[in-house]
Write a protein that holds these residues in place. Sequence first.
Motif: not given
Length: 114
Positions: A24-44, A90-98
């Motif tokens: 939600s909110g204003r995000i101009l020119s979105i060019n991708r959306m992604a999912w990441y995941r992270q296990v405690p103690g490890k990189q995302r 893992a914990v799964y995170y979503c992202t939006v990128t412009n």
Amino acid sequence: VQLQASGGGLVQAGGSLTLSCAASGRILSINRMAWYRQVPGKQRDLVAVITNSGSTNYAEHVEGRFTISGDLPKKTSYLQMNRLKAEDTAVYYCTVTNGWREYWGQGTLVTVSS
């Protein structure tokens, strides 16, 4: 800008889950959306990406099991996860990128029991 990931939970190995992401909110020119995941103690780690042209890419360890979809103008994405394994926990995170930055949500926990 806020991103809300949902759909996580406890599932047995071999089962399926679908994660959802809504921004939600204003995000101009979105060019991708992604999912990441992270296990405690490890990189995302990047799991899957969908671009504004509809192309998708997956991490090798989820290729063929996970499917990303989304509607970028509506700022929503989904991650269909099949044949889940204990190592998908893992914990799964979503992202939006412009063109300027990548926005992150708080994540949703996926636990796969073996």
